[in-house]
Design a protein around this motif. Sequence first.
Motif, PDB file in Angstrom:
ATOM      1  N   ARG A 172       0.831  -1.215   0.000  1.00 49.20           N
ATOM      2  CA  ARG A 172       0.000   0.000   0.000  1.00 49.20           C
ATOM      3  C   ARG A 172       0.863   1.261   0.000  1.00 49.20           C
ATOM      4  NH1 ARG A 172      -3.180   2.683  -2.353  1.00 49.20           N
ATOM      5  NH2 ARG A 172      -4.540   4.125  -1.225  1.00 49.20           N
ATOM      6  N   VAL A 173       1.910   1.283   0.801  1.00 49.58           N
ATOM      7  CA  VAL A 173       2.809   2.442   0.832  1.00 49.58           C
ATOM      8  C   VAL A 173       3.443   2.630  -0.547  1.00 49.58           C
ATOM      9  CG1 VAL A 173       4.980   3.322   1.802  1.00 49.58           C
ATOM     10  CG2 VAL A 173       3.232   2.360   3.323  1.00 49.58           C
ATOM     11  N   SER A 174       3.851   1.536  -1.167  1.00 49.50           N
ATOM     12  CA  SER A 174       4.471   1.620  -2.488  1.00 49.50           C
ATOM     13  C   SER A 174       3.475   2.071  -3.547  1.00 49.50           C
ATOM     14  CB  SER A 174       5.076   0.269  -2.873  1.00 49.50           C
ATOM     15  OG  SER A 174       6.101  -0.086  -1.958  1.00 49.50           O
ATOM     16  N   GLN A 175       2.209   1.689  -3.406  1.00 45.41           N
ATOM     17  CA  GLN A 175       1.179   2.183  -4.320  1.00 45.41           C
ATOM     18  C   GLN A 175       1.044   3.697  -4.193  1.00 45.41           C
ATOM     19  OE1 GLN A 175      -2.190  -0.121  -2.986  1.00 45.41           O
ATOM     20  NE2 GLN A 175      -1.977  -1.616  -4.641  1.00 45.41           N
ATOM     21  N   LEU A 176       0.981   4.174  -2.966  1.00 47.93           N
ATOM     22  CA  LEU A 176       0.832   5.609  -2.739  1.00 47.93           C
ATOM     23  C   LEU A 176       2.013   6.401  -3.285  1.00 47.93           C
ATOM     24  CD1 LEU A 176      -0.579   5.526   0.892  1.00 47.93           C
ATOM     25  CD2 LEU A 176      -1.838   6.122  -1.185  1.00 47.93           C
ATOM     26  N   ASN A 177       3.194   5.828  -3.202  1.00 48.45           N
ATOM     27  CA  ASN A 177       4.401   6.513  -3.655  1.00 48.45           C
ATOM     28  C   ASN A 177       4.708   6.264  -5.131  1.00 48.45           C
ATOM     29  OD1 ASN A 177       5.065   7.787  -1.216  1.00 48.45           O
ATOM     30  ND2 ASN A 177       5.983   5.918  -0.428  1.00 48.45           N
ATOM     31  N   GLY A 178       3.976   5.349  -5.760  1.00 50.01           N
ATOM     32  CA  GLY A 178       4.216   5.063  -7.175  1.00 50.01           C
ATOM     33  C   GLY A 178       5.542   4.384  -7.436  1.00 50.01           C
ATOM     34  N   CYS A 179       5.929   3.448  -6.584  1.00 51.49           N
ATOM     35  CA  CYS A 179       7.220   2.766  -6.725  1.00 51.49           C
ATOM     36  C   CYS A 179       7.026   1.380  -7.341  1.00 51.49           C
ATOM     37  CB  CYS A 179       7.916   2.652  -5.370  1.00 51.49           C
ATOM     38  SG  CYS A 179       9.570   1.915  -5.521  1.00 51.49           S
ATOM     39  N   ALA A 180       7.220   1.287  -8.649  1.00 50.20           N
ATOM     40  CA  ALA A 180       7.026   0.022  -9.365  1.00 50.20           C
ATOM     41  C   ALA A 180       7.987  -1.056  -8.881  1.00 50.20           C
ATOM     42  CB  ALA A 180       7.189   0.238 -10.869  1.00 50.20           C
ATOM     43  N   PHE A 181       9.236  -0.691  -8.611  1.00 50.46           N
ATOM     44  CA  PHE A 181      10.228  -1.668  -8.164  1.00 50.46           C
ATOM     45  C   PHE A 181       9.772  -2.352  -6.879  1.00 50.46           C
ATOM     46  CE2 PHE A 181      14.001  -2.986  -5.838  1.00 50.46           C
ATOM     47  CZ  PHE A 181      14.731  -3.656  -6.815  1.00 50.46           C
ATOM     48  N   CYS A 182       9.380  -1.554  -5.886  1.00 50.67           N
ATOM     49  CA  CYS A 182       8.958  -2.108  -4.594  1.00 50.67           C
ATOM     50  C   CYS A 182       7.616  -2.839  -4.707  1.00 50.67           C
ATOM     51  CB  CYS A 182       8.900  -1.012  -3.539  1.00 50.67           C
ATOM     52  SG  CYS A 182      10.542  -0.345  -3.129  1.00 50.67           S
ATOM     53  N   LEU A 183       6.718  -2.329  -5.540  1.00 53.96           N
ATOM     54  CA  LEU A 183       5.440  -3.022  -5.735  1.00 53.96           C
ATOM     55  C   LEU A 183       5.655  -4.423  -6.263  1.00 53.96           C
ATOM     56  CD1 LEU A 183       3.134  -0.234  -7.166  1.00 53.96           C
ATOM     57  CD2 LEU A 183       2.634  -1.702  -5.203  1.00 53.96           C
ATOM     58  N   ARG A 184       6.457  -4.550  -7.310  1.00 53.08           N
ATOM     59  CA  ARG A 184       6.699  -5.876  -7.874  1.00 53.08           C
ATOM     60  C   ARG A 184       7.320  -6.794  -6.828  1.00 53.08           C
ATOM     61  NH1 ARG A 184      10.837  -6.592 -12.700  1.00 53.08           N
ATOM     62  NH2 ARG A 184      12.174  -5.904 -11.010  1.00 53.08           N
ATOM     63  N   MET A 185       8.307  -6.293  -6.088  1.00 55.09           N
ATOM     64  CA  MET A 185       8.980  -7.115  -5.082  1.00 55.09           C
ATOM     65  C   MET A 185       8.016  -7.587  -3.997  1.00 55.09           C
ATOM     66  SD  MET A 185      12.046  -6.230  -2.342  1.00 55.09           S
ATOM     67  CE  MET A 185      12.600  -4.909  -3.370  1.00 55.09           C
ATOM     68  N   HIS A 186       7.211  -6.674  -3.460  1.00 56.33           N
ATOM     69  CA  HIS A 186       6.376  -7.029  -2.317  1.00 56.33           C
ATOM     70  C   HIS A 186       5.112  -7.774  -2.717  1.00 56.33           C
ATOM     71  CE1 HIS A 186       9.161  -5.464   0.477  1.00 56.33           C
ATOM     72  NE2 HIS A 186       9.255  -4.349  -0.234  1.00 56.33           N
ATOM     73  N   VAL A 187       4.632  -7.593  -3.929  1.00 58.80           N
ATOM     74  CA  VAL A 187       3.538  -8.441  -4.419  1.00 58.80           C
ATOM     75  C   VAL A 187       4.055  -9.873  -4.549  1.00 58.80           C
ATOM     76  CG1 VAL A 187       2.083  -8.970  -6.419  1.00 58.80           C
ATOM     77  CG2 VAL A 187       2.128  -6.658  -5.479  1.00 58.80           C
ATOM     78  N   VAL A 237       9.924   2.954   7.030  1.00 59.48           N
ATOM     79  CA  VAL A 237      11.001   2.278   6.307  1.00 59.48           C
ATOM     80  C   VAL A 237      10.608   2.071   4.840  1.00 59.48           C
ATOM     81  CG1 VAL A 237      12.328   0.134   6.130  1.00 59.48           C
ATOM     82  CG2 VAL A 237      11.961   1.180   8.364  1.00 59.48           C
ATOM     83  N   MET A 238       9.362   1.671   4.593  1.00 59.81           N
ATOM     84  CA  MET A 238       8.929   1.441   3.218  1.00 59.81           C
ATOM     85  C   MET A 238       8.950   2.734   2.423  1.00 59.81           C
ATOM     86  SD  MET A 238       8.317  -1.228   1.587  1.00 59.81           S
ATOM     87  CE  MET A 238       8.815  -0.823  -0.084  1.00 59.81           C
ATOM     88  N   ASN A 239       8.574   3.841   3.047  1.00 57.42           N
ATOM     89  CA  ASN A 239       8.668   5.137   2.379  1.00 57.42           C
ATOM     90  C   ASN A 239      10.126   5.436   2.009  1.00 57.42           C
ATOM     91  OD1 ASN A 239       6.105   6.889   2.174  1.00 57.42           O
ATOM     92  ND2 ASN A 239       5.885   5.862   4.150  1.00 57.42           N
ATOM     93  N   THR A 240      11.059   5.080   2.874  1.00 57.86           N
ATOM     94  CA  THR A 240      12.483   5.265   2.585  1.00 57.86           C
ATOM     95  C   THR A 240      12.893   4.431   1.375  1.00 57.86           C
ATOM     96  OG1 THR A 240      12.948   5.695   4.919  1.00 57.86           O
ATOM     97  CG2 THR A 240      14.822   5.035   3.536  1.00 57.86           C
ATOM     98  N   TRP A 241      12.500   3.142   1.362  1.00 58.67           N
ATOM     99  CA  TRP A 241      12.834   2.285   0.222  1.00 58.67           C
ATOM    100  C   TRP A 241      12.229   2.819  -1.071  1.00 58.67           C
ATOM    101  CZ3 TRP A 241      16.795  -0.517   0.323  1.00 58.67           C
ATOM    102  CH2 TRP A 241      17.160  -1.281   1.431  1.00 58.67           C
ATOM    103  N   ASN A 242      10.976   3.261  -1.022  1.00 55.89           N
ATOM    104  CA  ASN A 242      10.332   3.792  -2.230  1.00 55.89           C
ATOM    105  C   ASN A 242      11.114   4.978  -2.774  1.00 55.89           C
ATOM    106  OD1 ASN A 242       6.854   3.343  -1.164  1.00 55.89           O
ATOM    107  ND2 ASN A 242       8.289   1.858  -1.973  1.00 55.89           N
ATOM    108  N   ARG A 243      11.491   5.882  -1.904  1.00 52.72           N
ATOM    109  CA  ARG A 243      12.219   7.056  -2.360  1.00 52.72           C
ATOM    110  C   ARG A 243      13.590   6.683  -2.920  1.00 52.72           C
ATOM    111  NH1 ARG A 243       8.148   8.217   0.343  1.00 52.72           N
ATOM    112  NH2 ARG A 243       7.230  10.287   0.554  1.00 52.72           N
ATOM    113  N   LEU A 244      14.240   5.709  -2.313  1.00 49.31           N
ATOM    114  CA  LEU A 244      15.529   5.239  -2.800  1.00 49.31           C
ATOM    115  C   LEU A 244      15.394   4.620  -4.191  1.00 49.31           C
ATOM    116  CD1 LEU A 244      18.529   4.769  -1.902  1.00 49.31           C
ATOM    117  CD2 LEU A 244      17.791   2.515  -1.162  1.00 49.31           C
TER     118      LEU A 244
END
Length: 145
Positions: free
Chosen positions: A44-59, A128-135
């Motif tokens: 959900r955090v990755s969806q809000l931040n629009g982070c495709a890399f993290c979305l794919r990993m966590h799905v 932490v997830m917000n940090t990963w998304n931004r990275l």
Amino acid sequence: MTIVNLSKQHPELYQDVVALNKNADQALIRAGLDPLLGELVKIRVSQLNGCAFCLRMHVRDATARGETADRLAVVAAWWESQYFTEQEQAALALAEDVTRLPVPEPRGWDNGSLNEEQVSAISWLAIVMNTWNRLAIRSHYPVAP
């Protein structure tokens, strides 16, 4: 614009984030929460931040932990579905509050299903997830089929 892979430019800082992530995951478990709930929060955090890399990993991680395609399909609109428990709804709403940093108002996630330790664990996980998304977004991590 210069694209810099932040994890390679400052690997020691990247390793600090890895350690923080590990500690947040452990706090979730110590708080008595299912690691699968943690994956839902990360998604959900990755969806809000629009982070495709993290979305794919966590799905993928959630699927490996037994999450269903139906529930994953509606995480983005969790409040409109009946797929999620009261505790999952509270955790997802809390993660949204942490990610969006709203003006203080009545907390819709505060339905009594999370104790103080669990609120802290979910909050840290979302931070932490917000940090990963931004990275990942700032470094333009590749996301190809």
